[in-house]
Scaffold this motif. Structure first.
Motif, short mmCIF file in Angstrom:
data_model
loop_
_atom_site.label_atom_id
_atom_site.label_comp_id
_atom_site.label_asym_id
_atom_site.label_seq_id
_atom_site.Cartn_x
_atom_site.Cartn_y
_atom_site.Cartn_z
N GLY A 94 25.32 35.13 49.11
CA GLY A 94 24.58 36.25 48.86
C GLY A 94 24.41 37.01 50.47
N SER A 95 24.25 38.36 50.41
CA SER A 95 24.05 38.62 51.64
C SER A 95 22.74 38.84 52.33
N HIS A 96 21.93 38.40 51.35
CA HIS A 96 20.42 37.87 51.92
C HIS A 96 20.33 36.74 53.06
N GLU A 97 21.22 35.86 52.71
CA GLU A 97 21.42 34.89 53.67
C GLU A 97 21.93 35.25 55.08
N GLY A 119 12.14 50.49 54.17
CA GLY A 119 13.30 49.75 54.27
C GLY A 119 13.31 48.60 53.38
N PHE A 120 14.28 47.86 53.19
CA PHE A 120 14.47 46.72 52.55
C PHE A 120 13.58 45.59 52.95
N ALA A 121 12.92 44.87 52.14
CA ALA A 121 11.80 44.19 52.40
C ALA A 121 12.36 42.81 53.07
N ASN A 172 19.56 52.96 50.60
CA ASN A 172 18.45 52.10 50.76
C ASN A 172 17.58 51.67 49.49
N ASN A 173 17.24 50.48 49.50
CA ASN A 173 16.34 49.85 48.35
C ASN A 173 15.07 49.98 49.02
N PRO A 174 13.97 50.32 48.39
CA PRO A 174 13.71 50.78 47.13
C PRO A 174 13.72 52.35 47.01
N VAL A 199 24.26 47.49 59.01
CA VAL A 199 24.04 48.53 57.93
C VAL A 199 24.35 47.89 56.58
N ASP A 200 23.42 47.72 55.80
CA ASP A 200 23.39 47.21 54.43
C ASP A 200 24.12 47.95 53.58
N GLU A 201 25.13 47.68 53.10
CA GLU A 201 25.71 48.41 51.95
C GLU A 201 25.80 47.68 50.74
N ALA A 202 24.59 47.28 50.25
CA ALA A 202 24.65 46.55 48.97
C ALA A 202 24.88 47.42 47.60
N TYR A 203 24.85 48.72 47.73
CA TYR A 203 24.94 49.54 46.60
C TYR A 203 26.01 50.65 46.82
N ALA A 204 26.76 50.17 47.96
CA ALA A 204 27.85 51.36 48.19
C ALA A 204 28.83 51.39 47.30
N ARG A 229 28.10 43.54 52.66
CA ARG A 229 28.16 44.05 51.49
C ARG A 229 27.89 42.72 50.57
N THR A 230 28.01 42.90 49.05
CA THR A 230 27.48 41.98 48.10
C THR A 230 28.38 42.04 46.82
N PHE A 231 28.43 40.86 46.09
CA PHE A 231 29.01 40.80 44.95
C PHE A 231 27.86 40.72 43.77
N SER A 232 26.88 41.01 44.20
CA SER A 232 25.51 40.91 43.18
C SER A 232 25.32 42.07 42.44
N LYS A 233 25.65 43.41 42.89
CA LYS A 233 25.27 44.60 42.28
C LYS A 233 26.55 45.19 41.70
N ALA A 234 27.21 45.91 42.15
CA ALA A 234 28.43 46.65 41.16
C ALA A 234 29.28 45.74 40.54
N LEU A 240 25.53 34.21 41.30
CA LEU A 240 26.61 33.29 41.90
C LEU A 240 26.42 33.37 43.30
N ARG A 241 25.74 34.35 43.92
CA ARG A 241 25.22 34.36 45.45
C ARG A 241 26.43 34.45 46.25
N VAL A 242 27.22 35.68 46.29
CA VAL A 242 28.26 35.76 47.24
C VAL A 242 28.10 37.26 47.93
C1 LIG Z 1 20.29 43.39 46.15
C2 LIG Z 1 20.27 43.78 47.75
C3 LIG Z 1 20.89 42.76 48.43
C4 LIG Z 1 21.83 41.71 48.01
O1 LIG Z 1 21.53 40.66 48.17
P1 LIG Z 1 22.53 39.43 47.70
O2 LIG Z 1 21.88 38.26 48.53
O3 LIG Z 1 23.88 39.71 48.12
O4 LIG Z 1 22.41 39.28 46.38
C5 LIG Z 1 20.94 43.08 49.95
N1 LIG Z 1 20.42 44.25 50.19
C6 LIG Z 1 19.81 45.12 49.63
C7 LIG Z 1 19.26 46.14 50.10
C8 LIG Z 1 19.68 44.86 48.24
O5 LIG Z 1 19.09 45.59 47.53
#
Ligand SMILES: *Cc1c(COP(=O)(O)O)cnc(C)c1O
Length: 371
Positions: A94-97, A119-121, A172-174, A199-204, A229-234, A240-242
């Motif tokens: 996951g990009s969180h890591e 900004g994201f928590a 940005n989230n939220p 630059v966190d582009e989780a939703y790009a 970037r992340t595989f979690s959203k789009a 699976l956390r990538v």
């Molecule tokens: C959901 C989200 C992530 C993604 O997290 P993963 O660990 O990749 O699932 C990252 N940044 C933001 C802003 C998010 O909302």
């Protein structure tokens, strides 16, 4: 008994664990019959690519062996996809890591990390866990074109002599808000080159605004720029956390030293590679989200609610003093949203854009509880 709080490093002592919202497993059990409508975690309701699911099934035969510690196949596919080199890529559980590790590696006691209010928590958690000080730049006003969005001029101003790292989310989230390509290029040109900008582009992948551009092409010219970037959203592979980061090879090489060798599991590697190859499925999700995002925003506006502009798969909506009561009454009707008290936005709820049927159930429940 020893107080373990006092044994922890100072940065960890004051920390509060990431708040994932409701205990969804418990709620699912309670609302089996009603079928819970889960609009709290920004997951993709259209599901993963069938090719990704097949890749997982195929990979099952090999789960008694360790995954490729280099993630070579996925990196090659991502490099080709983005027109970069494998050496520009870092894979994460996951990009969180990765977001946590950037602070671990580049910031510590006596140094600071800059992020924006609302900004994201995870950025605040990352800074604190690393023992660094968090400097929060004020956000744009509630009434701005991008309500509560990142104010890049304020972020620039918050960068000081001890700043090691800056975290931005685009969109940005939220808040769902975004900043334009020109503003960002201008910003980046003014950031000292020893300050790393993440630059966190989780939703790009969801974005269709013409003034938005990914920061990815700027990586070649700015060695201090990191894009995640992340595989979690789009791509709909949250379970699976990538995730991955793109940056200068030397920055990636430093990060590699703290990466757990097998941080991305075999099923995740296989599924992400297959999902990346299925452009058609991604496109269908993105189009479905765009249509439903517009329809849901319209329906909420028609109910007199204030909805922030969004380029993501969620909407930040103002409910006023009633937000908490509405949220808990929705839960009792099997509709889960995300309360925003943790962000200092107790008057808002964050609503993931669901399928047409899910959004309809949300709106029906909302009309009941607000009546
Ligand atoms: C959901 C989200 C992530 C993604 O997290 P993963 O660990 O990749 O699932 C990252 N940044 C933001 C802003 C998010 O909302």
């Amino acid at each position: 008994m020893v107080d373990f709080e006092t044994l922890a490093r100072p940065g960890v002592r004051g920390l509060r664990a990431y708040d994932p919202g409701h205990d969804l497993v418990a709620l699912r059990r309670r609302y089996v019959e009603a079928q819970l409508v889960e609009l709290g975690s920004n997951e993709n309701p259209y599901g993963a690519s069938p090719q990704a699911k097949q890749a997982i099934v195929d990979a099952l035969a090999g789960i008694h062996i360790y995954p490729d510690p280099l993630g070579g196949d996925l990196k090659r596919a991502l490099a080709k996809h983005h027109g970069i080199d494998s050496a520009n890529l870092l894979l994460g559980n996951g990009s969180h890591e990765l977001l946590m590790q950037f602070a671990q590696v580049f910031a510590g006691p006596g140094e600071d990390v800059v992020a924006s209010k609302f900004g994201f928590a995870v950025y605040a958690l990352a800074a604190q866990a690393a023992g660094a000080e968090l400097r929060l730049a004020p956000a744009l006003s509630r009434d701005a074109a991008m309500p509560r969005g990142h104010d890049l001029a304020a972020v620039l101003e918050a960068i000081g002599p001890r700043t090691k790292l800056v975290y931005l989310a685009n969109p940005n989230n939220p808040t769902g808000t975004w900043f334009g390509a020109e503003l960002f290029a201008d910003f980046l040109a003014r950031v000292p080159e020893h300050v790393i900008v993440v630059v966190d582009e989780a939703y790009a992948e969801f974005v269709d605004a013409v003034d938005f551009a990914s920061a990815l092409p700027l990586v070649a010219r700015h060695p201090n720029l990191v894009v995640t970037r992340t595989f979690s959203k789009a791509y709909a592979l949250a379970g699976l956390r990538v995730g991955y980061a793109v940056a200068h090879p030397q920055l990636i090489a430093v990060m590699e030293r703290v990466r757990e060798s097998f941080n991305v599991n075999a099923l995740g590697l296989a599924a992400a590679e297959a999902a990346l190859a299925d452009a058609e499925h991604l496109q269908a999700s993105v189009a479905g989200n765009a249509a439903q995002r517009a329809a849901l925003a319209q329906a909420l506006l028609a109910r007199g609610l204030k909805v922030s502009p969004s380029q993501t798969n969620f909407l930040l909506v103002e409910f006023g003093d009633d937000a908490g009561r509405i949220e808990s009454r929705l839960v009792s009707r099997g509709v889960v949203l995300r309360p925003m008290g943790g962000y200092g936005l107790g008057e808002c709820l964050r609503i993931t854009v669901g399928t047409e049927a899910e959004n309809r159930r949300l709106l029906e429940a909302l009309d009941e509880v607000r009546a």
